[in-house]
Motif scaffolding. Structure first.
Motif, mmCIF file in Angstrom:
data_model
loop_
_atom_site.group_PDB
_atom_site.id
_atom_site.type_symbol
_atom_site.label_atom_id
_atom_site.label_comp_id
_atom_site.label_asym_id
_atom_site.label_seq_id
_atom_site.Cartn_x
_atom_site.Cartn_y
_atom_site.Cartn_z
ATOM 1 N N GLU A 39 5.803 8.130 -9.646
ATOM 2 C CA GLU A 39 4.490 8.540 -9.160
ATOM 3 C C GLU A 39 4.552 9.270 -7.826
ATOM 4 O O GLU A 39 3.804 10.210 -7.600
ATOM 5 C CB GLU A 39 3.577 7.312 -9.025
ATOM 6 N N CYS A 40 5.453 8.842 -6.928
ATOM 7 C CA CYS A 40 5.423 9.421 -5.572
ATOM 8 C C CYS A 40 6.281 10.670 -5.460
ATOM 9 O O CYS A 40 6.376 11.260 -4.386
ATOM 10 C CB CYS A 40 5.801 8.388 -4.520
ATOM 11 N N GLY A 41 6.910 11.092 -6.545
ATOM 12 C CA GLY A 41 7.658 12.338 -6.528
ATOM 13 C C GLY A 41 8.938 12.296 -5.718
ATOM 14 O O GLY A 41 9.462 13.341 -5.342
ATOM 15 N N SER A 43 9.422 10.257 -2.766
ATOM 16 C CA SER A 43 9.273 9.993 -1.336
ATOM 17 C C SER A 43 9.469 8.520 -0.990
ATOM 18 O O SER A 43 9.059 8.067 0.079
ATOM 19 C CB SER A 43 7.911 10.484 -0.840
ATOM 20 N N LEU A 44 10.097 7.777 -1.868
ATOM 21 C CA LEU A 44 10.392 6.359 -1.646
ATOM 22 C C LEU A 44 9.142 5.556 -1.324
ATOM 23 O O LEU A 44 9.106 4.783 -0.377
ATOM 24 C CB LEU A 44 11.417 6.205 -0.512
ATOM 25 N N SER A 45 8.097 5.785 -2.112
ATOM 26 C CA SER A 45 6.857 5.060 -1.865
ATOM 27 C C SER A 45 6.423 4.186 -3.033
ATOM 28 O O SER A 45 5.533 3.367 -2.873
ATOM 29 C CB SER A 45 5.720 6.047 -1.558
ATOM 30 N N CYS A 46 7.013 4.360 -4.228
ATOM 31 C CA CYS A 46 6.393 3.708 -5.380
ATOM 32 C C CYS A 46 7.313 2.806 -6.205
ATOM 33 O O CYS A 46 6.830 1.918 -6.889
ATOM 34 C CB CYS A 46 5.767 4.750 -6.295
ATOM 35 N N ALA A 47 8.627 3.027 -6.165
ATOM 36 C CA ALA A 47 9.565 2.219 -6.955
ATOM 37 C C ALA A 47 9.270 2.247 -8.451
ATOM 38 O O ALA A 47 9.424 1.250 -9.138
ATOM 39 C CB ALA A 47 9.608 0.774 -6.446
ATOM 40 N N THR A 48 8.819 3.408 -8.963
ATOM 41 C CA THR A 48 8.587 3.513 -10.407
ATOM 42 C C THR A 48 9.609 4.444 -11.069
ATOM 43 O O THR A 48 9.349 5.006 -12.134
ATOM 44 C CB THR A 48 7.152 3.986 -10.731
ATOM 45 N N LEU A 67 15.515 1.760 3.084
ATOM 46 C CA LEU A 67 14.195 1.784 2.460
ATOM 47 C C LEU A 67 14.295 1.578 0.944
ATOM 48 O O LEU A 67 13.486 0.880 0.339
ATOM 49 C CB LEU A 67 13.535 3.131 2.777
ATOM 50 N N MET A 71 12.430 -1.287 -1.295
ATOM 51 C CA MET A 71 11.563 -0.965 -2.439
ATOM 52 C C MET A 71 12.081 -1.604 -3.728
ATOM 53 O O MET A 71 11.300 -2.004 -4.588
ATOM 54 C CB MET A 71 11.450 0.557 -2.608
#
Lengths: 106, 435
Positions: A39-41, A43-48, A67, A71
């Motif tokens: 989902e976050c493309g 940027s290490l924000s979503c862990a999907t 990071l 995550m």
């Protein structure tokens, strides 16, 4: 040209030709490989974009860093020793990689 | 004269038309194929590019680290092999429907017949008609074309003014500041990011950005944008002062694109009103993404229970639901909303929706630039803002997803991980292990 083999949790395989410099995640998403959401493309924000890296491929990548490590602690399917976020796995020339995708990413 | 015996001549139109080349549109098309749809799929939009990621436009793109091509969601091969007809540079201006489907007409006159219709038309920047808005150097930011012009302009700019202290404005401002420019953010409200975060988080961002040398003016009144020789030179404030600017970015939110929905007679109220299956008021058209106003289970007991969200996850999840609905497969949108914003070296991750909270718990020290704000309603965890705290974010997101809570009394103790504090019976649908 590097190739990536994505093994789904049901055992089905998708083999994709990638490009050096792209990540294992980008290669999957651009080709519509199911099992990686991202989902976050990257940027290490979503862990999907969680994957399990096969033993032969694991040494091809630098180890898990700060990071990403944090995550990975919250992935939808619990992490294992070979867990990585595929946005952090960059392909290089003539590298053949195999990863298994978890049953779910969210 | 048409041969009336030709079956193609009288056959009902086939396939799905998706209007809007964007995250929701490409997801909807992909999901239709994943779900086994073999009918034609056309994805049409006015931009010159194949669908691409928008979030980096206010971040990596402005640093010259990305392009519309590098941000493309799918390869050209993907569209070919999945038989998705991708049509760029065509703006749909009129749609008519009948019992068997309908037809969309582009500005160019090209027509797109369809059996099923999906609107993923997104949103457009809210504009404010300041005097001087037409000056060269005044920008809005929504698409890759605008981002490319802004990126070019920022390269040589020394002074930058950003009107609007929300996510987009602050991301651009922080990036410009990090590259050494003199940057001022003008926010009309008494605090930053007021629409999305609590007062504590707003206050933190104010201090953190000021520490990084950003000028922030709250309660700012913009009188007009001033210039010389058709080029912007500054922004005049209510007190008569002028903030110098080589570049002005106006980032004051978006409004959903509803013209086509209104033309179709669909119910519109802060976006296209849809049900939990992404179906609009005509019972046939589906809508997903920034343009759709859908009941949200996270706020089922709060307000009117509906929400129009502007986020990647929302676009993706609604598009999946819409695709299933078009194929008659039961699906409902029920994931926990989450958001992120990268400003300078500050990673903000938000899980859940904090609207209607009656209790706030601070976890960690804001001065360390690593902390979380947890929101509760009636003693139950509903959301968290996590700053440089991915472990907290993942724990809260997962707890909310599983229907669990985290004790407000214990949550402020940073020596215990939130993951360990999550309690409650996971919903039955969650992680049922096979025997």
């Amino acid at each position: 040209m590097p190739t990536v083999t994505y093994v789904a949790s049901d055992g089905s395989e998708t083999i994709v030709n990638g490009f050096a410099g792209d990540s294992v995640m980008e290669t999957a998403v651009r080709n519509g490989v199911p099992g990686i959401v991202a989902e976050c493309g990257g940027s290490l924000s979503c862990a999907t974009c969680h994957v399990f890296v096969c033993a032969d491929s694991a040494p091809l990548f630098p180890p898990v860093a700060g990071l990403e490590d944090d995550m990975l602690d919250g992935t939808a399917v619990d992490r294992e020793d070979n867990s990585r976020l595929s946005c952090q796995l960059k392909l290089t020339d003539d590298l053949d990689v195999q990863v298994t995708t978890p049953e779910t990413q969210v | 004269m048409a041969d009336l015996t030709d079956p193609t001549d009288t056959a009902a139109p086939r396939g799905t038309l998706i209007v809007g080349n964007c995250q929701a549109g490409v997801q909807l098309a992909s999901s239709l194929r994943e779900l086994g749809d073999t009918e034609p799929i056309t994805l049409v939009g006015e931009e010159p590019h194949a669908p691409y990621q928008r979030p980096p436009l206010s971040k990596a793109f402005l640093k010259g680290e990305a392009s519309a091509d590098s941000l493309a969601f799918r390869s050209h091969d993907f569209y070919l092999t999945h038989q998705i007809e991708l049509v760029t540079r065509e703006r749909i201006v009129k749609i008519t429907r009948d019992a068997t489907g309908g037809v969309a007409v582009a500005e160019s006159g090209r027509t797109f017949p369809f059996a099923r219709l999906a609107l993923t038309v997104g949103a457009m920047p809210r504009t404010i008609p300041f005097e001087g808005s037409e000056l060269e150097g005044v920008h809005y930011l929504r698409d890759a074309t605008e981002a490319a012009v802004l990126e070019h302009r920022l390269r040589t700019a020394r002074t930058v003014v950003v009107i609007g202290g929300g996510f987009i404005g602050l991301e651009v401002a922080a990036g410009a500041r990090a590259s050494g420019k003199n940057v001022t953010v003008l926010e009309a409200a008494p605090r930053l990011i007021g629409r999305a975060v609590s007062e504590q988080t707003s206050e933190f961002y104010l201090q953190a950005h000021r520490r990084r040398g950003l000028n922030v003016v709250l309660n700012a009144t913009v009188v007009r944008i001033v210039g010389e020789h058709d080029r912007v030179t500054g922004v005049e404030l209510g007190d008569g002062s002028i903030v110098p600017a080589d570049v002005v970015l106006i980032g004051v939110g978006v409004i959903p694109r509803t013209e086509l929905a209104e033309q179709l007679g669909l119910q519109v109220d802060n976006g296209i009103v849809v049900d939990t299956h992404a179906v609009a008021s005509d019972g046939a058209t589906v809508a997903a993404g920034d343009c759709a106003n859908m009941p949200n289970p996270s706020i089922a007991d709060f307000g009117n229970g509906r929400l129009r969200l502007e986020s990647v996850q929302n676009a993706v999840e609604q598009a999946k639901v819409a695709a299933a609905t078009l194929l008659g497969i039961p699906a409902e949108h029920k994931t926990v909303p989450w958001f992120w914003s990268d400003q300078a070296d500050l990673k903000l991750q938000i899980a859940g929706l904090s609207g209607g909270h009656d209790q706030v718990v601070l976890r960690g020290d804001p001065d360390s630039e690593k902390f979380s704000v947890l929101y509760y309603r009636d003693g139950t965890l509903i959301a968290a803002d996590c700053i440089n705290s991915p472990l907290d974010f993942m724990a809260v997101r997962n707890s909310l997803h599983k229907g669990q809570s985290i004790s407000a009394e214990a949550a402020s103790d940073t020596s215990i991980s939130l993951k360990k504090l999550a309690t409650g019976t996971p919903a039955l649908s969650e992680k049922v292990t096979s025997p």
